[in-house]
Design a protein around this motif. Structure first.
Motif, PDB file in Angstrom:
ATOM      1  N   GLU A  85      35.529  46.736  48.179  1.00  0.00           N
ATOM      2  CA  GLU A  85      34.592  47.852  48.035  1.00  0.00           C
ATOM      3  C   GLU A  85      35.158  48.907  47.093  1.00  0.00           C
ATOM      4  O   GLU A  85      34.430  49.487  46.280  1.00  0.00           O
ATOM      5  N   ILE A  86      36.432  49.206  47.230  1.00  0.00           N
ATOM      6  CA  ILE A  86      37.038  50.202  46.341  1.00  0.00           C
ATOM      7  C   ILE A  86      36.989  49.748  44.904  1.00  0.00           C
ATOM      8  O   ILE A  86      36.668  50.525  43.986  1.00  0.00           O
ATOM      9  N   THR A  87      37.247  48.477  44.690  1.00  0.00           N
ATOM     10  CA  THR A  87      37.229  47.953  43.313  1.00  0.00           C
ATOM     11  C   THR A  87      35.825  48.025  42.736  1.00  0.00           C
ATOM     12  O   THR A  87      35.617  48.413  41.571  1.00  0.00           O
ATOM     13  N   GLN A  88      34.817  47.678  43.518  1.00  0.00           N
ATOM     14  CA  GLN A  88      33.426  47.727  43.052  1.00  0.00           C
ATOM     15  C   GLN A  88      33.008  49.157  42.752  1.00  0.00           C
ATOM     16  O   GLN A  88      32.329  49.427  41.749  1.00  0.00           O
ATOM     17  N   PHE A  89      33.405  50.092  43.621  1.00  0.00           N
ATOM     18  CA  PHE A  89      33.043  51.482  43.395  1.00  0.00           C
ATOM     19  C   PHE A  89      33.702  52.015  42.131  1.00  0.00           C
ATOM     20  O   PHE A  89      33.084  52.754  41.349  1.00  0.00           O
ATOM     21  N   ALA A  90      34.943  51.641  41.901  1.00  0.00           N
ATOM     22  CA  ALA A  90      35.638  52.101  40.691  1.00  0.00           C
ATOM     23  C   ALA A  90      34.982  51.531  39.443  1.00  0.00           C
ATOM     24  O   ALA A  90      34.815  52.219  38.431  1.00  0.00           O
TER      25      ALA A  90
END
Length: 650
Positions: A85-90
């Motif tokens: 999720e963090i990677t997608q948000f970034a």
């Protein structure tokens, strides 16, 4: 919110391929493993075995924890989801940021194509040509006249309000500046006034932006020298304040009291009244200076008193007790200014109060003299450096005063003894010239010194004290001399009596020399006067006076058979009619006894003397004796009567 997560905003710190340089790594290897010279195959194999054993222990511990790892499986799955999720948000934020950058770059490409092209993406360059998007300002709708007037009025009001606020600030700043100028002016005027009165004003060693006044003594010990510097602070109104630091708020002074027979009979008084904190700055500086000086004085007195235990000086509860005489004691202590005054009581004596004041002045003068000597040593060429630390010697403050008291006590005792014993001789009708006393003759001699006159006076006070007593004897060309010497600073310590005789009748009589006890001096002088009286009775002058015109062959004379025992013999033709005389003398009186001895030669002693049963005796006492004395013949008349009396009348 269950799906919330934490996103770090700080960039990750990337480790360098080589964090340390080669010399640092070599130093680390040397400190951890030792020098490369000590590394060999055996050492490396031993190290490898140790690592294997340690890895085996770690693997055993990991096996014990495998049970807990099964519980961590779900936590790892949740962690992987959050990471995705963090990677997608970034990535989404990065895309939106790139879209915004392309839009701004495309707008700017109309006016600055070269600068905008550098920030555009390759996809935008292919899709949209440069300058295809532009902007223009749309003219707003004209405002009504009333709105313009309102805006103008509001603007004018804001400007007037800002001007008033600026004026008020300027006026307040001017008033504050005027107050600061007045305060600084008062501060510097009072500081200059302190400097003009002779006080040393300088910057503080550790606070270069602050001023301080040196009211202490630079030649004092380091503890009190550092306390003699205080900072000059400024109050709100500019008044000068003295930051006294470690100095006590209440002034303290060294008090001297004299005790007679256990009661206080005298005490020292303050030479100046106590200073009040509310007085001028000079008064506060003087109070601080006196307080530091008095504390240093008492500190040095305590240091010296610890070395004077052999003289009977004791320290009890911050009191210094000095035995000056048998019934006289000096007590010194450090008290507040309110307690420093002496309240006279029924046992008070003016003489003891003067003694206490003199002692108080002397110890303060001696401390000032010690400061001047420190200054003189400091200005001279220093001695060679040695590994042994030089100690600061104790000042001589109590020794001179105690030496004076001891010397005065010894001189008064000797005067009293000589007065009594010469009074006995005068009561016996013996014409004597008495004695001459030159008390404190060392202080009367001219003292050659290169020092200042004030220091020369103090130097005389520190020298050994001497007094000389001289007197003539009854025997012609005979005299005695007694020199009383007292010194507590150099050997021989204490009070010594140097007794010397010049006896013409007994030239072989040796002087006793230096004596340290008063009883020995009394015995020596008493014995000398006994020999003098015996010599006078057996002298030719007394024989001529006894003959009184008779034929010398018919006149008998007294012969000194045991002069050191005071015994004389008057020989007779009859062996059993020898007449003997016994002379005894003391400070209480003179006794002469005559009796017959019935032996062959008359000079026997003890059981062989065979005294008569009816002796003749006379006693002459000192005029200071309380016993009433009747008129009686003198010694010469008594001796003449005993000489002319026939032996048959005995």
């Amino acid at each position: 919110m269950a799906d919330s997560f934490t996103l770090p905003l700080r960039p990750l710190v990337e480790k360098r391929e080589r964090p340390d340089t080669l010399p640092v790594e070599i130093a680390q290897i040397n400190s951890q493993w030792g020098s490369f010279r000590d590394v060999n195959e055996d050492v490396l194999r031993a190290r490898i075995e140790e690592e294997k054993e340690r890895d085996g222990v770690l693997e055993a511990e990991e096996r014990e924890k495998n049970g807990a790892e099964f519980d961590m499986t779900e936590r790892l799955e949740q962690l992987y989801k959050r990471r995705a999720e963090i990677t997608q948000f970034a990535m989404q934020a990065h895309m939106e940021t790139m879209f915004a950058l392309d839009f701004v770059s495309l707008v700017l490409s109309k006016h600055a194509p070269r600068q905008a092209e550098t920030s555009m993406s390759a996809f935008l360059k292919q899709v949209a040509p440069l300058g295809s998007l532009d902007t223009e300002v749309v003219s707003p709708r004209p405002k009504p006249e009333t709105a313009s007037k309102d805006v103008s009025a509001v603007s004018r009001g804001w400007r007037i309000q800002n001007f008033n606020a600026a004026a008020n600030k300027l006026l307040n700043a001017a008033a504050r500046l005027e107050g600061e100028v007045a305060s600084e002016t008062r501060y510097w005027n009072e500081t200059l006034a302190v400097k003009d009165k002779g006080w040393k004003v300088s910057r503080l060693p550790r606070e270069r932006q602050a001023l301080g006044v040196q009211y202490g003594f630079l030649e004092a010990t380091p503890v009190f020298r550092d306390r003699g510097l205080a900072s000059l602070l400024r109050a709100e109104d500019g008044a000068l304040l003295l930051d006294r630091g470690l100095v006590a708020s209440q002034a303290r002074f060294v008090r001297v009291r004299v005790k007679q027979n256990g009661g206080v009979s005298g005490g020292s008084t303050l030479t100046h009244p106590g200073y009040n904190i509310g007085e001028s700055i000079e008064g506060r500086i003087l109070q601080a200076r006196d307080a530091v000086y008095e504390e240093e004085l008492f500190h040095e007195l305590v240091r010296e008193a610890r070395l004077m235990a052999t003289y009977g000086v004791t320290l009890r509860q911050d009191l210094i007790r000095i035995p000056a005489a048998d019934d006289l004691e000096i007590v010194l202590d450090l008290v507040d200014a309110t307690e420093a005054t002496f309240h006279s009581g029924p046992e008070s004596s003016q003489h003891d109060s003067l003694l206490a004041d003199g002692l108080a002045h002397s110890i303060r003068l001696l401390l000032a003299y010690a400061h001047r000597q420190n200054l003189r040593r400091r200005t001279q060429v220093p001695p060679p450096l040695t590994p042994k630390k030089r100690t600061t010697p104790e000042y001589h403050l109590l020794r001179p005063a105690l030496a004076y008291l001891q010397h005065m006590s010894s001189v008064r005792w000797l005067e009293s003894f000589l007065e009594d014993i010469f009074g006995v001789l005068r009561s016996a009708g013996l014409e004597t010239s008495g004695y001459n006393a030159d008390v404190f003759e060392t202080w009367k001699r001219p003292h050659a010194s290169r020092s200042a006159p004030v220091e020369a006076v103090i130097e005389q006070f520190l020298t050994p004290i001497e007094s000389t007593f001289t007197g003539k004897l009854l025997t012609p060309q005979s005299s005695f001399t007694i020199t009383v010497r007292t010194s507590l600073s150099s050997p021989p310590f204490g009070t010594n009596f140097d007794v010397s005789f010049d006896f013409s009748k007994y030239p072989d009589l040796k002087s006793p020399g230096r004596l340290g006890v008063e009883d020995e001096v009394q015995v020596a002088l008493t014995h000398l006067l006994l020999l003098d009286i015996v010599s006078m009775i057996s002298s030719d002058d007394l024989f001529a006076l006894t003959a009184d015109g008779k034929d010398p062959k018919d006149t008998r004379r007294w012969e000194a058979v045991y002069p050191h025992l005071g015994e004389l013999l008057l020989s007779s033709s009859n062996p059993e009619k020898h007449q003997k005389m016994k002379v005894t003398i003391s400070r209480q009186g003179l006794s002469v006894e005559t009796y017959l001895v019935r032996n062959i030669d008359g000079i026997g002693r003890g059981a062989w003397e065979l005294r008569s049963t009816h002796p003749q005796a006379k006693t002459w006492k000192s005029p200071s004796s309380t016993d009433k004395q009747a008129e009686q013949p003198s010694l010469i008349e008594f001796v003449s009567a005993e000489t002319s009396a026939p032996a048959d009348e005995r």
